[in-house]
Design an enzyme around this catalytic site. Structure first.
Site, short mmCIF file in Angstrom:
data_model
loop_
_atom_site.label_atom_id
_atom_site.label_comp_id
_atom_site.label_asym_id
_atom_site.label_seq_id
_atom_site.Cartn_x
_atom_site.Cartn_y
_atom_site.Cartn_z
CB CYS A 127 -8.27 -17.48 -6.15
SG CYS A 127 -7.56 -15.82 -6.38
CB CYS A 152 -11.96 -15.18 -5.03
SG CYS A 152 -10.50 -14.87 -4.00
CB CYS A 191 -10.53 -11.43 -5.82
SG CYS A 191 -9.10 -12.38 -6.28
CG HIS A 233 -1.72 -1.20 1.44
ND1 HIS A 233 -1.71 -1.90 2.63
CD2 HIS A 233 -2.56 -1.87 0.62
CE1 HIS A 233 -2.52 -2.95 2.53
NE2 HIS A 233 -3.05 -2.95 1.32
CE LYS A 244 0.04 -12.86 -3.76
NZ LYS A 244 -1.25 -13.40 -3.82
N1 MSP Z 1 -10.05 -1.94 -2.02
C1 MSP Z 1 -9.49 -2.28 -3.28
C2 MSP Z 1 -9.28 -1.05 -4.13
C3 MSP Z 1 -10.49 -0.24 -4.42
S1 MSP Z 1 -10.12 1.18 -5.33
C4 MSP Z 1 -11.57 1.78 -5.81
C5 MSP Z 1 -8.17 -2.98 -3.07
N2 MSP Z 1 -7.54 -2.73 -1.91
S2 MSP Z 1 -6.16 -3.39 -1.44
O1 MSP Z 1 -5.99 -3.01 -0.07
O2 MSP Z 1 -6.11 -4.77 -1.75
O3 MSP Z 1 -5.04 -2.62 -2.22
C6 MSP Z 1 -4.60 -3.02 -3.49
C7 MSP Z 1 -3.53 -2.08 -3.92
O4 MSP Z 1 -2.43 -2.07 -2.99
C8 MSP Z 1 -2.88 -2.48 -5.24
O5 MSP Z 1 -3.60 -2.05 -6.36
C9 MSP Z 1 -1.57 -1.75 -5.12
O6 MSP Z 1 -1.81 -0.39 -5.35
C10 MSP Z 1 -1.19 -1.96 -3.65
N3 MSP Z 1 -0.43 -3.19 -3.43
C11 MSP Z 1 -0.79 -4.23 -2.62
N4 MSP Z 1 0.21 -5.15 -2.63
C12 MSP Z 1 1.21 -4.76 -3.43
C13 MSP Z 1 2.44 -5.32 -3.83
N5 MSP Z 1 2.88 -6.49 -3.39
N6 MSP Z 1 3.18 -4.61 -4.74
C14 MSP Z 1 2.78 -3.39 -5.22
N7 MSP Z 1 1.62 -2.84 -4.85
C15 MSP Z 1 0.81 -3.49 -3.97
O7 MSP Z 1 -7.73 -3.68 -3.95
#
Ligand code: MSP
Length: 481
Positions: free
Chosen positions: A143, A126, A129, A21, A293
């Site tokens: 998944c 899932c 997801c 994040h 991962k």
């Molecule tokens: N809540 C949804 C987004 C809704 S937007 C309208 C979501 N949240 S999440 O907490 O899973 O955050 C996903 C985002 O976190 C990814 O798109 C990316 O921006 C960031 N990342 C999460 N893990 C990551 C990595 N391992 N590497 C790079 N970015 C990462 O999806």
């Protein structure tokens, strides 16, 4: 009124903020700071995605009510962004009643416009997801992202007529009216779009923790629809943003995992209401941690605040952004941070500042600082201007890693110039030349401080202060352990 509207995703609060994040949020902050420094009025939105089964299950695991739990976790995100020096304009929460109201209105309008109907649906969902997976997407029945077995769900749901937007979306993306960058991601979306587009369920019958569906409280609004609308509801909630119709988002900065939602579902929802589309969807890659991962079960989840405590905020900002190119996947680890701290930060940047200031003191050249503060302070030499423009262009094209390596070339040139000129010998026999060399390095350091400002604001200020006071202090001191 803001003229540049930049967003990050709203993050799920099913777990504490992690370094993934932070990666997105730091890059959005760099963009925002860069445009602000250029004199633009920037609105930088981040926040949390708080409804849905995934968050509700996380609350249940710790035996808290969803509301209590999401309040606590949203605070954790705020604290993390404070620790990372993220200068956002607003932090939006999807459990905010103002947002909820906008979502209900939006969905009602989709219904009124004739894009919503009720159907019986059976699919594999899932929860991690928060979406249905198609049988084709599964790998050995699991998944592909989460390696968990999706649950078969048969429900009556409201559907959004996504398929009706296939042609329009293809055309809009082909013409870059909705710019998806990098181009590989754009082509990926186009390929998938051309292969076909199915309607999508936008309500859930068995998820209680969500916004009730308009005129049918037996269903809640699908968490992704709720979340995507945050970009729009912000424009209704915060005065310094004009309405979406006049000024849609300029940049949605996201990770590649959520590109389909942003490049297809979200624009289709906007098209259905005849609203303008966001201008750019900038999509970065994913990193692994030490080749694996990042996951709780592997125990390799990096906590941004722990790292900030150990290495300092700007080290983490620098290490994240310089680790690998925007848009590609890469690897990250504490080892990488340590190594960058010692070499690029302490030995190269820290050392350059230190040795120049030490020499200024030793050779009685602190008056240089006064001279610069007076006459030349705001003047940028033509060489500096060229470098400012080049780095600016990299930032505007999301080549953050290249911008930093261009800046570090300048740092290295500084150390090399000192080695070559040997000021300690000039001090014995050529005072004029000595002053010239040190003056050049002083100017170079001022330029570097300016160039790194959006990336490393605190270091930039510390450099400027030291360059004014002529009192050297290590920027990146030795770390124990
Ligand atoms: N809540 C949804 C987004 C809704 S937007 C309208 C979501 N949240 S999440 O907490 O899973 O955050 C996903 C985002 O976190 C990814 O798109 C990316 O921006 C960031 N990342 C999460 N893990 C990551 C990595 N391992 N590497 C790079 N970015 C990462 O999806």
């Amino acid at each position: 009124m803001a003229n540049r509207y930049i967003t990050t995703p709203v993050y799920y609060v099913n777990a504490r903020p992690h370094i993934g994040h932070a990666y997105t949020t730091v890059m959005a902050d760099i963009l925002a700071r860069y445009f602000k420094a250029k004199g633009e009025d920037v609105f930088f939105l981040t926040g949390t995605d708080e409804h849905g089964a995934k968050n509700a299950q996380a609350a249940e695991r710790v035996k808290k009510t969803p509301k209590q739990y999401v309040n606590e976790l949203a605070s954790e995100f705020r604290i993390a962004w404070q620790g990372l020096n993220i200068d956002y304009s607003q932090f939006i929460r999807t459990s905010d009643p103002k947002h909820e109201k906008v979502v209900v209105d939006f969905v009602q309008k989709l219904k009124n416009a004739g894009f919503v109907d009720k159907r019986r649906y059976s699919g594999l969902y899932c929860i991690a997801c928060e979406r249905y997976l198609t049988p084709k997407e599964l790998e050995s029945g699991l998944c592909p992202d989460h390696k968990t077995k999706p649950v078969l769900q048969t429900e009556e749901n409201y559907f959004f007529a996504l398929s009706r937007f296939q042609e329009k979306l293809i055309r809009t993306i082909e013409r870059d009216e909705l710019l998806i960058t990098p181009a590989t991601r754009r082509n990926e979306v186009l390929g998938k779009l051309r292969a076909g587009l199915e309607d999508v369920s936008i309500s859930r019958a068995n998820v209680v923790w969500g916004i009730p569906f308009p005129n049918d409280p037996s269903q809640t609004i699908y968490v992704w629809v709720d979340a995507l609308i945050n970009y729009y509801s912000a424009t209704e909630m915060y005065d310094s943003l004009g309405g979406w119709a006049e000024h849609p988002a300029d940049i949605h900065l996201i990770g590649k995992d959520i590109l389909w939602f942003h490049a297809v579902i979200w624009p289709a929802m906007l098209l259905a209401l005849k609203l303008p589309l966001p201008k750019t969807i900038a999509t970065h890659g994913f990193f692994t941690i030490g080749g694996e991962k990042m996951s709780k079960t592997r125990g390799n989840v990096l906590d941004p605040l722990e790292l900030v405590e150990k290495y300092g905020v700007d080290t983490i900002r620098y290490a994240l952004v310089s680790a690998f190119p925007f848009g590609t996947d890469g690897d990250f680890s504490e080892e990488i941070i340590k190594q960058k701290y010692e070499s690029e930060l302490a030995n190269e940047l820290g050392n350059l500042l230190q040795r120049v200031l030490v020499m200024m003191k030793k050779y009685n050249l602190c008056s240089l600082a006064k001279k610069w503060q007076g006459a030349k302070r705001n003047k940028v030499s033509s060489k500096s201007r060229k470098e400012l423009l080049a780095v600016g262009e990299d930032i505007e094209k999301y080549r953050f890693d290249l911008a930093l390596s261009a800046i570090w070339d300048i740092v290295r040139q500084g150390n090399e110039a000192i080695e070559r000129a040997k000021p300690w010998e000039l001090a014995k026999n050529n005072k004029a030349k000595l002053e010239d060399v040190i003056s050049n390095e002083y100017e170079r350091l001022l330029l570097i401080a300016r160039l790194i400002k959006p990336f490393m604001p605190a270091t930039s200020s510390a450099m400027e202060e030291q360059l004014q006071s002529c009192v050297p202090e290590p920027l990146f001191p030795k770390i124990d352990g």
